[in-house]
Design a protein around this motif. Structure first.
Motif, PDB file in Angstrom:
ATOM      1  N   GLU A 198       0.981  -1.394   0.059  1.00  0.00           N
ATOM      2  CA  GLU A 198       0.153   0.348   0.229  1.00  0.00           C
ATOM      3  C   GLU A 198       0.876   1.476  -0.011  1.00  0.00           C
ATOM      4  N   GLU A 199       1.435   1.600   1.096  1.00  0.00           N
ATOM      5  CA  GLU A 199       1.676   2.998   1.485  1.00  0.00           C
ATOM      6  C   GLU A 199       3.377   3.052   1.232  1.00  0.00           C
ATOM      7  N   GLY A 200       3.419   1.370   1.430  1.00  0.00           N
ATOM      8  CA  GLY A 200       4.894   1.417   1.964  1.00  0.00           C
ATOM      9  C   GLY A 200       5.621   0.780   0.066  1.00  0.00           C
ATOM     10  N   PHE A 201       4.832   0.471  -0.618  1.00  0.00           N
ATOM     11  CA  PHE A 201       5.250   0.276  -2.436  1.00  0.00           C
ATOM     12  C   PHE A 201       6.905   1.098  -2.494  1.00  0.00           C
ATOM     13  N   GLU A 202       6.974   2.785  -2.261  1.00  0.00           N
ATOM     14  CA  GLU A 202       8.556   3.186  -2.906  1.00  0.00           C
ATOM     15  C   GLU A 202       8.532   4.001  -1.633  1.00  0.00           C
ATOM     16  N   GLU A 203       9.196   3.425  -0.639  1.00  0.00           N
ATOM     17  CA  GLU A 203       9.860   4.427   0.210  1.00  0.00           C
ATOM     18  C   GLU A 203      11.128   3.810   0.506  1.00  0.00           C
ATOM     19  N   ALA A 204      12.243   4.775   1.185  1.00  0.00           N
ATOM     20  CA  ALA A 204      13.489   4.813   0.695  1.00  0.00           C
ATOM     21  C   ALA A 204      14.168   3.285   1.315  1.00  0.00           C
ATOM     22  N   THR A 205      15.529   3.089   0.407  1.00  0.00           N
ATOM     23  CA  THR A 205      16.304   2.053   1.188  1.00  0.00           C
ATOM     24  C   THR A 205      16.530   1.953   2.502  1.00  0.00           C
ATOM     25  N   SER A 206      16.636   2.961   3.140  1.00  0.00           N
ATOM     26  CA  SER A 206      16.621   2.988   4.895  1.00  0.00           C
ATOM     27  C   SER A 206      15.705   2.065   5.681  1.00  0.00           C
ATOM     28  N   VAL A 207      14.027   2.568   5.024  1.00  0.00           N
ATOM     29  CA  VAL A 207      13.272   2.402   5.946  1.00  0.00           C
ATOM     30  C   VAL A 207      12.585   0.397   5.685  1.00  0.00           C
ATOM     31  N   TYR A 208      13.185  -0.071   4.117  1.00  0.00           N
ATOM     32  CA  TYR A 208      13.086  -1.552   4.256  1.00  0.00           C
ATOM     33  C   TYR A 208      13.762  -1.769   5.339  1.00  0.00           C
ATOM     34  N   ARG A 209      15.075  -1.463   4.950  1.00  0.00           N
ATOM     35  CA  ARG A 209      15.664  -2.065   6.174  1.00  0.00           C
ATOM     36  C   ARG A 209      15.510  -1.946   7.696  1.00  0.00           C
ATOM     37  N   VAL A 210      15.439  -0.763   7.746  1.00  0.00           N
ATOM     38  CA  VAL A 210      14.503  -1.086   9.551  1.00  0.00           C
ATOM     39  C   VAL A 210      13.143  -1.805   9.569  1.00  0.00           C
ATOM     40  N   LYS A 211      12.475  -2.073   8.339  1.00  0.00           N
ATOM     41  CA  LYS A 211      11.462  -2.946   8.614  1.00  0.00           C
ATOM     42  C   LYS A 211      11.787  -4.448   8.608  1.00  0.00           C
ATOM     43  N   ILE A 212      12.474  -4.874   8.178  1.00  0.00           N
ATOM     44  CA  ILE A 212      13.845  -5.918   7.952  1.00  0.00           C
ATOM     45  C   ILE A 212      14.190  -5.829   9.116  1.00  0.00           C
ATOM     46  N   SER A 213      14.536  -4.828  10.127  1.00  0.00           N
ATOM     47  CA  SER A 213      15.625  -5.490  11.057  1.00  0.00           C
ATOM     48  C   SER A 213      14.822  -5.579  12.308  1.00  0.00           C
ATOM     49  N   GLU A 214      13.608  -5.235  12.263  1.00  0.00           N
ATOM     50  CA  GLU A 214      12.300  -5.344  13.454  1.00  0.00           C
ATOM     51  C   GLU A 214      11.624  -6.435  13.498  1.00  0.00           C
ATOM     52  N   LEU A 215      11.817  -7.587  12.251  1.00  0.00           N
ATOM     53  CA  LEU A 215      10.897  -8.598  11.568  1.00  0.00           C
ATOM     54  C   LEU A 215      12.456  -9.727  12.223  1.00  0.00           C
ATOM     55  N   MET A 216      13.415  -9.189  12.428  1.00  0.00           N
ATOM     56  CA  MET A 216      14.329 -10.154  12.037  1.00  0.00           C
ATOM     57  C   MET A 216      14.841 -10.190  13.760  1.00  0.00           C
ATOM     58  N   SER A 217      14.762  -9.486  14.546  1.00  0.00           N
ATOM     59  CA  SER A 217      14.881  -8.911  16.168  1.00  0.00           C
ATOM     60  C   SER A 217      13.802 -10.675  16.842  1.00  0.00           C
ATOM     61  N   LEU A 218      12.565 -11.206  15.585  1.00  0.00           N
ATOM     62  CA  LEU A 218      12.241 -11.880  16.154  1.00  0.00           C
ATOM     63  C   LEU A 218      12.018 -13.044  15.940  1.00  0.00           C
ATOM     64  N   PHE A 219      12.056 -13.092  14.525  1.00  0.00           N
ATOM     65  CA  PHE A 219      11.884 -14.504  13.985  1.00  0.00           C
ATOM     66  C   PHE A 219      13.773 -15.741  13.844  1.00  0.00           C
TER      67      PHE A 219
END
Length: 978
Positions: free
Chosen positions: A736-757
């Motif tokens: 939805e709103e995150g398809f054209e976000e900056a690279t740094s935003v995607y990396r932050v999201k990946i870090s959040e999920l990785m901290s759990l999984f």
């Protein structure tokens, strides 16, 4: 970082150490330890890089060839694994594409896809070639550059692209293809250009290469590159007899006929004479608008007429750029198919208003619409023969190259002109690229290739025009324009020339222009822009003449040093005023040195002028005469004599180009900044897409793994719910709103999920690989224990270890075993969803500690055993040496005894000879009766002496055999290894 062990069948490693009477065999089951390795790519600087490339940059295609250490000359493949790439660049939604992707985008959006740009380099807006380009591709918005009057493409309201900027981007793409193919950084290159490129066009492509960051070793005419490619694989066929070959190159946008002469020539370089092959361009003819593009355009218009005739829609197909782009693409495919087939059913989907189009096209139709094009094939051949001053009967071979020569009608017409079978023994597409990369390897550093001289020739003559005041018969002064030929047509290059201005004594201006080109048509004269090249303002002449006039020096003119370099570009290298000054010197002391410097200056001038005139023989005789007189004077004594010394004064000059002005420093920086911004945006886009794809893949992987049994066992219900909830949120946000976000935003999201999984993944991996790791540690403990037992039970002479060392390893084994039992019991009581108490990292550390200690003891045993063996060998050698010395001493004593006995025997023989015959008979009878007779004793002694001699000889033979064996050992493979 937690090390993990993969659950895979592991190899068994057997370590066997021979320690005297016993062998220790350690059987260890190894397992893989996954370790994150940081790979640091070291980019070699341009000064160290030896990988180089060539770019055959054509109108429709570009071919890239590379040569690197260990990599032969070869064509670099693009990402589609093809050997040639379309010379096109396209923009769409701030995304840049090259090659096939650009052409695909150009079918839907023709105005943003730029191709066939080679013909536009170095052209002004009013050039006939630019007008023809607008007619062929009417969907472009072409404007005039305000500063240079060249053309620029209007992309949007704020952005324009010059031809040099677009070509520079394509050259940069060629560099990236070569770098990806060789996995090395590349900067040095050779670029091919059409042989009829003038000075402005050659400077334009050099500017494009500069914008792309390439270092051009040389430009090379495409016909010379083809000729070099043909000759470099046929060196043995080239001799002192001249071979004339005509190359007919019919490419996408132009046709070129070239007559090349092959011959072995003797050259002298650095004092050494050698014979190498040479190819010289004798003549060339061309048609810059005759090629495969013209045939394709005729087919496109033929298909458009057929589509209009069926009247499927009321819209005009000629007014639709997208429809015409689709028909143009189909025409290119159809041209290739009809070269191999007599007819083909052409089909285009959605030409206009979603209406499809299908029509049967025959080869006769293709040849009919291109008949006037085919009739122009002969003209370049005639022009080449005229420029070379030759007849077609003097041509030894007729070879065709270029993609458009595959058309059957073209081959049949050329064969009619030639009268014999056409040569097709070189690659029509890749010959120029391979010839150019051979030149690049010769010019670049780090390679040594067999010499093959290439002499290109000047197509458009260059002359120098200047004004000079002359006296009229009436006594008045008028200004006269003087023209001097500098590089006439057919002059080979690279070459240097010097022009002298004898009548100028103040600052002046001269022009560099093209010479007489009456053989060109009016349209070609306009297209080639062969008028003015540049204007040169020479400064400092007035001051230099005033200074030397006051000193009484004689002016010898102003010399302009010109150079036509390997790229065929004319350069003014230096301007200098030359004077002669008279000095009085002591002939006996300084005349030789002064004369030497003067002679060097004159020799330099003669060498530079050698391209225009031969050295003056009378001057050489005069110098020889002066030398004799000087020797005569030296014999008489010290003589004061006047000498003429050459003095050179460097002058300042400014070159202003009149054909196409070079980019100003500010404009050059703006263009470089534009391309850098495009490259940065493209890099950011790739990183953003990569980060987005990584996040998407990680979400899908986490959701899938949570339903696997081993993950359910290793997690609590709360953990699974938290991870699934976060995955759902990120998935909805991503699309939805995150398809054209900056690279740094995607990396932050990946870090959040990785901290759990990631802890869950690590936990599962620990449980999965722990049994195998435990088995490996157990095997190590057993093998180590066996090692200690064998070491303690070894005989005294094989005790290689101290008690401290054996006790230490024994204690380590006991401690490790105790640790393992405690940890294993603790881990067995720990639930699977909790963090493990017995980790793979701990097991690996214990295993490594045991392995390290065992290896230390094994190495020590090897060293000690080797030392004892060496001492034993040295003792044996010493014992053998003493025994040998003893035998030699006994042998010497025996020889002395033998010598004394021989002397006694001779004395006895003399006594016997003094006695009579009767005494002799009596002696004989007494010998028989008396057992103590001296002769019997002597015989016995002689027999014993013979036995001793035999024993001595046998001992010597044994010693010789031993020596031979020792020599054989030295020659054995074992000795060689040592």
């Amino acid at each position: 970082m937690t090390s993990t062990i993969a659950a895979l069948p592991k190899p068994t490693v057997v370590v066997e150490c021979e320690l005297g009477l016993y062998s220790v065999i350690i059987i260890i089951k190894m397992w893989d330890i996954k370790v994150l390795v940081l790979l640091v790519s070291v980019l070699v600087g341009a000064s160290q890089a030896v990988t180089i490339m060539s770019i055959d940059f054509g109108s429709e295609w570009m071919k890239v060839a590379v040569v690197a250490p260990g990599v032969p000359m070869e064509i670099a493949l693009n990402k589609e694994s093809k050997r040639k790439t379309p010379a096109a660049v396209s923009y769409r939604n701030d995304e840049r594409t090259f090659g096939e992707d650009a052409l695909t985008n150009g079918v839907r959006f023709p105005a943003t896809n730029y191709y066939y740009l080679l013909d536009l380099l170095g052209k002004k807006i009013d050039n006939p070639i630019v007008e023809l380009y607008k007619t062929r591709f009417p969907f472009y918005t072409i404007e005039a550059d305000e500063e240079r009057n060249t053309i620029v493409f209007r992309y949007d309201e704020e952005t324009t692209y010059s031809v040099e900027e677009l070509v520079g981007q394509m050259l940069g793409n060629a560099r990236d293809l070569a770098a990806a193919h060789t996995d090395q950084r590349i900067k040095d290159c050779v670029i091919t250009v059409p042989p009829f490129f003038n000075q402005a066009e050659r400077r334009a492509i050099l500017t494009a290469a500069q914008l792309s960051g390439l270092k051009v070793l040389s430009l090379m005419s495409s016909n010379a590159a083809v000729a070099l490619n043909h000759g470099m694989f046929r060196r043995k066929e080239i001799n002192s007899t001249v071979q004339n070959i005509l190359f007919y190159d019919l490419g996408a946008s132009s046709a070129t006929a070239t007559i090349a002469a092959y011959q072995s020539v003797k050259t002298k370089d650095r004092g050494y004479s050698e014979t190498n092959p040479q190819v010289t361009i004798l003549g060339m003819g061309y048609d810059r608008t005759l090629g495969g593009l013209e045939m394709q355009l005729r087919l496109r218009d033929f298909l458009a007429a057929k589509y209009t005739a069926v009247k499927k829609t009321s819209s005009d197909v000629y007014q639709s750029p997208r429809a015409m782009a689709k028909l143009f693409k189909e025409a290119g495919r159809l041209k290739k198919v009809l070269s191999a087939n007599t007819e083909h059913n052409s089909q285009v989907e959605g030409v206009l208003d979603e209406e499809d189009f299908r029509v049967m096209v025959k080869r006769e139709d293709f040849e009919a619409v291109c008949e006037d094009v085919f009739q122009r094939l002969r003209a370049p051949i005639d022009s080449a023969l005229i420029s070379a001053g030759m007849d077609i009967t003097t041509i030894d071979q007729f070879i065709i190259v270029g993609g458009a020569t595959r058309v059957p009608r073209v081959q049949s017409l050329l064969q009619e002109i030639w009268g014999h079978e056409l040569g097709k023994n070189i690659n029509a597409d890749e010959a120029a690229a391979m010839g150019a990369v051979y030149r690049a390897a010769d010019l670049g550093q780090g390679f040594k290739v067999k010499k093959f001289h290439v002499k290109e020739s000047v197509v458009f003559p260059i002359e120098v025009d200047f004004e000079r005041e002359v006296d009229t018969p009436e006594g008045t002064k008028v200004t006269k324009t003087v023209k001097r030929s500098l590089f006439p047509t057919g002059n080979t290059y690279p070459q240097k020339k010097v022009m002298t201005f004898n009548k100028h004594n103040s600052d002046f201006v001269f022009s560099v222009n093209y010479g007489n080109n009456e053989h060109l048509s009016k349209q070609e004269t306009r297209a080639a822009s062969v008028q003015n090249v540049s204007v040169v303002l020479v400064k400092g002449v007035t001051a230099a003449f005033k200074k030397h006039k006051e000193e009484g020096n004689e002016a010898k003119g102003i010399k302009a040093h010109f150079s036509m370099d390997d790229s065929g570009v004319l350069n003014l290298v230096d301007m200098e005023a030359v004077f002669e000054k008279t000095v009085v010197v002591d002939e006996a002391t300084t005349a030789s040195s002064t004369t030497g410097s003067e002679d060097e200056d004159k020799a330099g001038e003669t060498k530079e002028n050698q391209t225009e005139t031969e050295p003056n023989q009378s001057d050489n005789k005069k110098e020889e005469k002066d030398g004799k007189e000087e020797d005569k004077d030296n014999n008489k004594g010290t003589v004061m004599k006047e000498k003429q010394v050459v003095v050179k004064e460097t002058l300042n000059y400014t070159v202003t180009y009149l054909d196409i002005p070079d980019l100003t420093p500010d404009s050059l920086l703006i263009s470089k900044k534009k391309l850098e911004d495009i490259n940065t945006a493209e890099t950011n886009r790739r990183e953003r897409e990569s980060a987005r794809n990584t996040l998407e893949s990680y979400i899908m992987d986490a959701q899938d793994r949570l339903y696997q049994k081993e993950y359910e066992a290793a997690t609590t219900e709360q953990e699974r719910d938290n991870i699934r909830q976060l995955c759902t949120q990120l998935d909805e946000w991503l699309y939805e709103e995150g398809f054209e976000e900056a690279t740094s935003v995607y990396r932050v999201k990946i870090s959040e999920l990785m901290s759990l999984f990631e802890p869950v993944k690590d936990r599962v991996q620990q449980h999965r690989d722990r049994p195998e790791a435990l088995q490996a540690l157990t095997d190590m403990l057993n093998a180590s224990s066996m090692f200690v037992v064998r070491a303690r039970e070894a005989p005294q002479e094989q005790q290689f270890f101290t008690d401290v060392e054996v006790t230490a390893i024994d204690k380590l084994i006991v401690d490790t075993q105790k640790w393992l039992e405690e940890k294993f019991e603790l881990q067995s009581k720990t639930p699977l969803y909790e963090d493990p108490k017995l980790t793979l990292t701990d097991i690996g550390e214990k295993w490594s500690a045991l392995d390290r200690e065992i290896k230390y003891l094994i190495n020590k045993a090897k060293i000690v055993k080797a030392k004892k063996d060496r001492e034993a060998a040295e003792a044996k050698i010493k014992e053998e040496k003493e025994e040998k010395e003893k035998k030699e001493k006994n042998k010497k004593k025996t020889n002395q005894t033998e010598k004394q006995e021989k002397q006694d025997e001779e004395v006895i023989k003399e006594d016997v000879e003094k006695k009579g015959d009767g005494e002799k008979d009596e002696t004989v009878s007494s010998n028989t009766d008396d057992p103590l007779n001296i002769f019997q004793e002597t015989d016995q002694e002689n027999d014993a002496e013979a036995d001793r001699r035999k024993e001595t000889e046998e001992e010597e033979e044994e010693e010789k055999e031993e020596e031979v064996e020792e020599i054989g050992d030295e020659d054995s493979s074992e000795h060689t290894e040592l």
